[in-house]
Design a protein around this motif. Structure first.
Motif, PDB file in Angstrom:
ATOM      1  N   ILE A 158      -4.968   3.872  22.295  1.00 45.31           N
ATOM      2  CA  ILE A 158      -5.580   5.159  21.954  1.00 45.31           C
ATOM      3  C   ILE A 158      -4.561   6.278  22.130  1.00 45.31           C
ATOM      4  N   LEU A 159      -3.855   6.276  23.253  1.00 42.87           N
ATOM      5  CA  LEU A 159      -2.856   7.321  23.498  1.00 42.87           C
ATOM      6  C   LEU A 159      -1.772   7.335  22.421  1.00 42.87           C
ATOM      7  N   VAL A 160      -1.226   6.164  22.107  1.00 45.18           N
ATOM      8  CA  VAL A 160      -0.125   6.108  21.146  1.00 45.18           C
ATOM      9  C   VAL A 160      -0.621   6.418  19.733  1.00 45.18           C
ATOM     10  N   ALA A 161      -1.764   5.873  19.342  1.00 44.16           N
ATOM     11  CA  ALA A 161      -2.284   6.143  17.995  1.00 44.16           C
ATOM     12  C   ALA A 161      -2.596   7.629  17.821  1.00 44.16           C
ATOM     13  N   ALA A 162      -3.210   8.246  18.825  1.00 45.67           N
ATOM     14  CA  ALA A 162      -3.531   9.671  18.734  1.00 45.67           C
ATOM     15  C   ALA A 162      -2.259  10.516  18.704  1.00 45.67           C
ATOM     16  N   CYS A 163      -1.313  10.193  19.564  1.00 43.72           N
ATOM     17  CA  CYS A 163      -0.046  10.919  19.632  1.00 43.72           C
ATOM     18  C   CYS A 163       0.737  10.765  18.331  1.00 43.72           C
ATOM     19  N   ALA A 164       0.902   9.530  17.878  1.00 43.35           N
ATOM     20  CA  ALA A 164       1.710   9.266  16.675  1.00 43.35           C
ATOM     21  C   ALA A 164       1.108   9.923  15.448  1.00 43.35           C
ATOM     22  N   SER A 165      -0.191   9.852  15.307  1.00 47.51           N
ATOM     23  CA  SER A 165      -0.812  10.467  14.129  1.00 47.51           C
ATOM     24  C   SER A 165      -0.690  11.985  14.180  1.00 47.51           C
ATOM     25  N   ALA A 166      -0.792  12.575  15.371  1.00 45.72           N
ATOM     26  CA  ALA A 166      -0.624  14.028  15.509  1.00 45.72           C
ATOM     27  C   ALA A 166       0.798  14.449  15.138  1.00 45.72           C
ATOM     28  N   LEU A 167       1.765  13.596  15.428  1.00 42.83           N
ATOM     29  CA  LEU A 167       3.159  13.869  15.080  1.00 42.83           C
ATOM     30  C   LEU A 167       3.462  13.610  13.605  1.00 42.83           C
ATOM     31  N   GLY A 168       2.595  12.869  12.942  1.00 40.23           N
ATOM     32  CA  GLY A 168       2.884  12.457  11.570  1.00 40.23           C
ATOM     33  C   GLY A 168       3.827  11.269  11.521  1.00 40.23           C
ATOM     34  N   ASP A 169       3.837  10.472  12.582  1.00 33.19           N
ATOM     35  CA  ASP A 169       4.725   9.314  12.705  1.00 33.19           C
ATOM     36  C   ASP A 169       4.016   8.071  12.176  1.00 33.19           C
ATOM     37  N   SER A 170       4.356   7.682  10.964  1.00 28.40           N
ATOM     38  CA  SER A 170       3.710   6.516  10.361  1.00 28.40           C
ATOM     39  C   SER A 170       4.100   5.216  11.051  1.00 28.40           C
ATOM     40  N   TYR A 171       5.324   5.147  11.590  1.00 23.25           N
ATOM     41  CA  TYR A 171       5.788   3.897  12.192  1.00 23.25           C
ATOM     42  C   TYR A 171       4.945   3.514  13.407  1.00 23.25           C
ATOM     43  N   CYS A 172       4.879   4.386  14.397  1.00 27.51           N
ATOM     44  CA  CYS A 172       4.089   4.065  15.595  1.00 27.51           C
ATOM     45  C   CYS A 172       2.606   4.022  15.274  1.00 27.51           C
ATOM     46  N   SER A 173       2.175   4.782  14.264  1.00 22.78           N
ATOM     47  CA  SER A 173       0.768   4.744  13.865  1.00 22.78           C
ATOM     48  C   SER A 173       0.378   3.361  13.355  1.00 22.78           C
ATOM     49  N   VAL A 174       1.197   2.782  12.486  1.00 20.68           N
ATOM     50  CA  VAL A 174       0.839   1.466  11.960  1.00 20.68           C
ATOM     51  C   VAL A 174       1.005   0.389  13.030  1.00 20.68           C
ATOM     52  N   ALA A 175       2.057   0.484  13.838  1.00 18.73           N
ATOM     53  CA  ALA A 175       2.272  -0.522  14.876  1.00 18.73           C
ATOM     54  C   ALA A 175       1.146  -0.500  15.903  1.00 18.73           C
ATOM     55  N   TRP A 176       0.849   0.680  16.421  1.00 19.52           N
ATOM     56  CA  TRP A 176      -0.176   0.772  17.471  1.00 19.52           C
ATOM     57  C   TRP A 176      -1.588   0.818  16.901  1.00 19.52           C
ATOM     58  N   GLY A 177      -1.761   1.270  15.668  1.00 22.45           N
ATOM     59  CA  GLY A 177      -3.075   1.156  15.036  1.00 22.45           C
ATOM     60  C   GLY A 177      -3.457  -0.307  14.888  1.00 22.45           C
ATOM     61  N   THR A 178      -2.483  -1.140  14.534  1.00 19.33           N
ATOM     62  CA  THR A 178      -2.700  -2.581  14.417  1.00 19.33           C
ATOM     63  C   THR A 178      -3.032  -3.186  15.783  1.00 19.33           C
ATOM     64  N   LYS A 179      -2.288  -2.782  16.814  1.00 14.85           N
ATOM     65  CA  LYS A 179      -2.553  -3.301  18.166  1.00 14.85           C
ATOM     66  C   LYS A 179      -3.923  -2.863  18.659  1.00 14.85           C
TER      67      LYS A 179
END
Length: 193
Positions: free
Chosen positions: A64-85
Motif C-alpha cells: 500500500i505504501l509503495v503503490a500509493a507513493c509511486a502513483s503519486a510520483l507518477g512512477d510507472s515502474y514501482c507502480s506496476v511492480a508493487w501493484g502486482t505484489k
C-alpha cells in the motif's frame, strides 16, 4: 531500456540479478541500472528492511505504501511492480484502486497509510499536525509514523534514480501483472518492448 547504457556486471551485481530471477523470474531493468552502484542499492534495501522488521510493517502494508507513493510520483515502474505484489496479497481491484487513489477497499489504518504516503511523495512541506493525528487515530504510534515516513522517503529515492535515468518497467509485466493493475497505470514511462 534506460537513458544510459547498462554497466558491465560485477559479482555483486550478479548477486542482485540472481535475487531477481528467484523472486520475479527475470532480471529487472532497474537492477541492471543499479549495477552501477550495487552497494548503494543493497544499502537502501538494508535500511528499508530494518524499518520493516523493527516496526512490523506487513507485506500488504508495504504494498500500500509503495503503490500509493509511486502513483503519486507518477512512477510507472514501482507502480506496476508493487501493484502486482499488492494484488497477490490482496486482490487486483484493491491494488488498482490504490494506484488510482481510490482507497475504498482499505481499512481505516491502511487508508491513513496510503494518504500519508501520497502527501509525503507529492509535497512533504504541506503535511500537518492533523495529517499525523489521522495516522495516530487509526493506531499508528509516533515511532511507526517516523518509520513509515522514512520508508516512503527511501522509496522516493529509488524511484527518483530509476525515473530520472529512464528505467522502463520490464516487458515481462505485460504477462505477470493483473489487467486491472496495468489499466490503472496511465502515467510514467511505458512498459519496455
Amino acid at each position: 531500456m534506460s537513458l544510459i547504457d547498462w554497466p558491465e556486471p560485477t559479482a555483486r551485481s550478479e548477486a542482485i540479478f540472481a535475487h531477481d530471477r528467484e523472486e520475479v523470474g527475470f532480471v529487472m531493468n532497474a537492477s541492471r541500472l543499479w549495477a552501477y552502484q550495487p552497494a548503494v542499492y543493497e544499502g537502501i534495501f538494508e535500511l528499508l528492511g530494518q524499518l520493516v522488521h523493527e516496526h512490523g510493517l506487513s507485506y500488504r502494508q508495504r504494498g500500500i505504501l509503495v503503490a500509493a507513493c509511486a502513483s503519486a510520483l507518477g512512477d510507472s515502474y514501482c507502480s506496476v511492480a508493487w501493484g502486482t505484489k499488492l494484488a497477490r496479497v490482496a486482490d487486483e481491484d484493491l491494488a488498482a484502486g490504490v494506484l488510482r487513489g481510490d482507497d475504498s477497499g482499505l481499512s481505516p489504518a491502511e487508508h491513513a497509510l496510503a494518504e500519508w504516503a501520497r502527501k509525503v511523495a507529492r509535497d512533504p512541506n504541506t503535511t500537518s499536525a492533523p495529517d499525523v493525528r489521522a495516522l495516530g487515530e487509526t493506531g499508528w504510534t509516533d515511532r511507526q509514523i517516523f518509520a513509515i515516513t522514512a520508508f516512503v522517503a527511501l522509496r522516493i529515492a529509488l524511484s527518483t534514480v530509476n525515473d530520472a535515468l529512464g528505467a522502463r518497467p520490464d516487458a515481462e509485466y505485460r504477462t505477470v501483472a493483473p489487467p486491472a493493475v496495468l489499466k490503472a497505470i496511465t502515467y510514467g514511462r511505458p512498459l519496455a518492448d
